[in-house]
Motif scaffolding. Structure first.
Motif, PDB file in Angstrom:
ATOM      1  N   ARG A  25      37.778  40.247  -6.279  1.00 41.70           N
ATOM      2  CA  ARG A  25      36.783  40.572  -7.305  1.00 41.70           C
ATOM      3  C   ARG A  25      35.422  39.978  -6.935  1.00 41.70           C
ATOM      4  O   ARG A  25      34.385  40.607  -7.150  1.00 41.70           O
ATOM      5  N   LEU A  26      35.417  38.780  -6.369  1.00 43.86           N
ATOM      6  CA  LEU A  26      34.148  38.205  -5.911  1.00 43.86           C
ATOM      7  C   LEU A  26      33.509  39.089  -4.843  1.00 43.86           C
ATOM      8  O   LEU A  26      32.291  39.312  -4.855  1.00 43.86           O
ATOM      9  N   SER A  27      34.325  39.586  -3.940  1.00 45.53           N
ATOM     10  CA  SER A  27      33.816  40.468  -2.894  1.00 45.53           C
ATOM     11  C   SER A  27      33.246  41.756  -3.482  1.00 45.53           C
ATOM     12  O   SER A  27      32.172  42.220  -3.068  1.00 45.53           O
ATOM     13  N   LEU A  28      33.941  42.323  -4.457  1.00 39.65           N
ATOM     14  CA  LEU A  28      33.425  43.531  -5.114  1.00 39.65           C
ATOM     15  C   LEU A  28      32.093  43.250  -5.800  1.00 39.65           C
ATOM     16  O   LEU A  28      31.159  44.053  -5.717  1.00 39.65           O
ATOM     17  N   LEU A  29      31.988  42.106  -6.469  1.00 40.42           N
ATOM     18  CA  LEU A  29      30.719  41.756  -7.125  1.00 40.42           C
ATOM     19  C   LEU A  29      29.601  41.574  -6.108  1.00 40.42           C
ATOM     20  O   LEU A  29      28.464  41.990  -6.352  1.00 40.42           O
ATOM     21  N   MET A  30      29.919  40.949  -4.979  1.00 34.12           N
ATOM     22  CA  MET A  30      28.900  40.779  -3.938  1.00 34.12           C
ATOM     23  C   MET A  30      28.414  42.146  -3.456  1.00 34.12           C
ATOM     24  O   MET A  30      27.222  42.347  -3.260  1.00 34.12           O
ATOM     25  N   THR A  31      29.340  43.062  -3.289  1.00 31.14           N
ATOM     26  CA  THR A  31      28.964  44.408  -2.853  1.00 31.14           C
ATOM     27  C   THR A  31      28.093  45.084  -3.900  1.00 31.14           C
ATOM     28  O   THR A  31      27.099  45.731  -3.560  1.00 31.14           O
ATOM     29  N   LEU A  32      28.447  44.916  -5.167  1.00 34.04           N
ATOM     30  CA  LEU A  32      27.700  45.576  -6.240  1.00 34.04           C
ATOM     31  C   LEU A  32      26.390  44.867  -6.584  1.00 34.04           C
ATOM     32  O   LEU A  32      25.534  45.437  -7.258  1.00 34.04           O
ATOM     33  N   SER A  33      26.236  43.640  -6.126  1.00 33.38           N
ATOM     34  CA  SER A  33      25.046  42.865  -6.512  1.00 33.38           C
ATOM     35  C   SER A  33      23.760  43.397  -5.909  1.00 33.38           C
ATOM     36  O   SER A  33      22.668  42.938  -6.267  1.00 33.38           O
ATOM     37  N   ASP A  34      23.860  44.392  -5.020  1.00 37.45           N
ATOM     38  CA  ASP A  34      22.639  44.980  -4.464  1.00 37.45           C
ATOM     39  C   ASP A  34      21.948  45.906  -5.468  1.00 37.45           C
ATOM     40  O   ASP A  34      20.873  46.425  -5.203  1.00 37.45           O
ATOM     41  N   GLY A  35      22.591  46.122  -6.628  1.00 34.80           N
ATOM     42  CA  GLY A  35      21.968  46.901  -7.682  1.00 34.80           C
ATOM     43  C   GLY A  35      22.286  48.384  -7.668  1.00 34.80           C
ATOM     44  O   GLY A  35      21.917  49.104  -8.594  1.00 34.80           O
ATOM     45  N   ARG A  36      22.956  48.855  -6.622  1.00 37.68           N
ATOM     46  CA  ARG A  36      23.276  50.282  -6.544  1.00 37.68           C
ATOM     47  C   ARG A  36      24.622  50.561  -7.204  1.00 37.68           C
ATOM     48  O   ARG A  36      25.584  49.843  -6.976  1.00 37.68           O
ATOM     49  N   ALA A  37      24.682  51.611  -8.004  1.00 39.59           N
ATOM     50  CA  ALA A  37      25.949  52.047  -8.589  1.00 39.59           C
ATOM     51  C   ALA A  37      26.806  52.628  -7.474  1.00 39.59           C
ATOM     52  O   ALA A  37      26.303  53.386  -6.639  1.00 39.59           O
ATOM     53  N   GLN A  38      28.075  52.231  -7.464  1.00 41.37           N
ATOM     54  CA  GLN A  38      28.945  52.695  -6.393  1.00 41.37           C
ATOM     55  C   GLN A  38      30.270  53.197  -6.945  1.00 41.37           C
ATOM     56  O   GLN A  38      30.784  52.664  -7.930  1.00 41.37           O
ATOM     57  N   SER A  39      30.810  54.183  -6.272  1.00 38.13           N
ATOM     58  CA  SER A  39      32.076  54.781  -6.684  1.00 38.13           C
ATOM     59  C   SER A  39      33.249  53.950  -6.167  1.00 38.13           C
ATOM     60  O   SER A  39      33.097  53.132  -5.252  1.00 38.13           O
ATOM     61  N   ILE A  40      34.410  54.192  -6.742  1.00 37.84           N
ATOM     62  CA  ILE A  40      35.628  53.528  -6.281  1.00 37.84           C
ATOM     63  C   ILE A  40      35.898  53.890  -4.832  1.00 37.84           C
ATOM     64  O   ILE A  40      36.291  53.032  -4.036  1.00 37.84           O
ATOM     65  N   ALA A  41      35.686  55.146  -4.478  1.00 40.30           N
ATOM     66  CA  ALA A  41      35.896  55.573  -3.090  1.00 40.30           C
ATOM     67  C   ALA A  41      35.014  54.767  -2.139  1.00 40.30           C
ATOM     68  O   ALA A  41      35.473  54.298  -1.092  1.00 40.30           O
ATOM     69  N   ARG A  42      33.758  54.581  -2.494  1.00 41.47           N
ATOM     70  CA  ARG A  42      32.832  53.824  -1.650  1.00 41.47           C
ATOM     71  C   ARG A  42      33.231  52.352  -1.590  1.00 41.47           C
ATOM     72  O   ARG A  42      33.177  51.723  -0.542  1.00 41.47           O
ATOM     73  N   LEU A  43      33.646  51.795  -2.733  1.00 41.76           N
ATOM     74  CA  LEU A  43      34.022  50.389  -2.772  1.00 41.76           C
ATOM     75  C   LEU A  43      35.317  50.109  -2.015  1.00 41.76           C
ATOM     76  O   LEU A  43      35.526  48.997  -1.543  1.00 41.76           O
ATOM     77  N   SER A  44      36.168  51.099  -1.918  1.00 46.70           N
ATOM     78  CA  SER A  44      37.428  50.891  -1.193  1.00 46.70           C
ATOM     79  C   SER A  44      37.308  51.227   0.293  1.00 46.70           C
ATOM     80  O   SER A  44      38.163  50.850   1.086  1.00 46.70           O
ATOM     81  N   ALA A  45      36.229  51.909   0.674  1.00 48.75           N
ATOM     82  CA  ALA A  45      36.002  52.201   2.098  1.00 48.75           C
ATOM     83  C   ALA A  45      35.745  50.884   2.825  1.00 48.75           C
ATOM     84  O   ALA A  45      35.219  49.925   2.249  1.00 48.75           O
ATOM     85  N   ASP A  46      36.112  50.822   4.066  1.00 42.48           N
ATOM     86  CA  ASP A  46      35.896  49.617   4.891  1.00 42.48           C
ATOM     87  C   ASP A  46      36.679  48.404   4.387  1.00 42.48           C
ATOM     88  O   ASP A  46      36.292  47.274   4.660  1.00 42.48           O
ATOM     89  N   THR A  47      37.727  48.629   3.597  1.00 40.66           N
ATOM     90  CA  THR A  47      38.589  47.531   3.156  1.00 40.66           C
ATOM     91  C   THR A  47      40.040  47.946   3.383  1.00 40.66           C
ATOM     92  O   THR A  47      40.334  49.104   3.656  1.00 40.66           O
ATOM     93  N   ARG A  48      40.922  47.007   3.226  1.00 39.64           N
ATOM     94  CA  ARG A  48      42.347  47.287   3.314  1.00 39.64           C
ATOM     95  C   ARG A  48      42.918  47.651   1.952  1.00 39.64           C
ATOM     96  O   ARG A  48      44.101  47.904   1.819  1.00 39.64           O
TER      97      ARG A  48
END
Length: 114
Positions: A25-48
């Motif tokens: 969850r911390l990693s997801l927040l770090m990714t989202l902290s850039d201010g851009r709205a992101q989809s689940i597909a985008r958030l799960s890309a490049d991860t396991r």
């Protein structure tokens, strides 16, 4: 010492701390902290992580108020909400000040008895 308890200033911070206690969850927040709205597909890309796993973690973050979602067509897009983190920081600042006061009183008591 102030008569207002830390809980009086901040709604229950436990859900925020619980949500922040997971590295994914911390990693997801770090990714989202850039201010851009992101989809689940985008958030799960490049991860396991599977999309289901990401969705589960996002729902925990959303319940704690750390992210918000908006439906766009068939997908949900998530954005970071910094207010709960600021409120948690305020809570920790209050608790820290209370401990500093208590330690100061203890120090004065010990030094006066010496």
């Amino acid at each position: 010492m102030s008569s207002a308890s830390p809980q009086a200033r901040v709604p229950d911070p436990a859900p925020v701390f619980a949500a922040l206690g997971d590295p994914t969850r911390l990693s997801l927040l770090m990714t989202l902290s850039d201010g851009r709205a992101q989809s689940i597909a985008r958030l799960s890309a490049d991860t396991r992580l599977t999309r289901q796993a990401v969705t589960k973690h996002l729902h925990v973050l959303e319940k704690a108020g750390l992210v918000s979602s908006i439906r766009t067509g068939r997908e949900s897009r998530f954005t970071y909400r910094p207010e709960p983190v600021r409120a948690a920081q305020s809570y920790l600042d209050t608790v820290s000040a209370q401990w500093d006061e208590a330690l100061g009183r203890l120090k004065a008591l010990v030094e006066n008895r010496s």
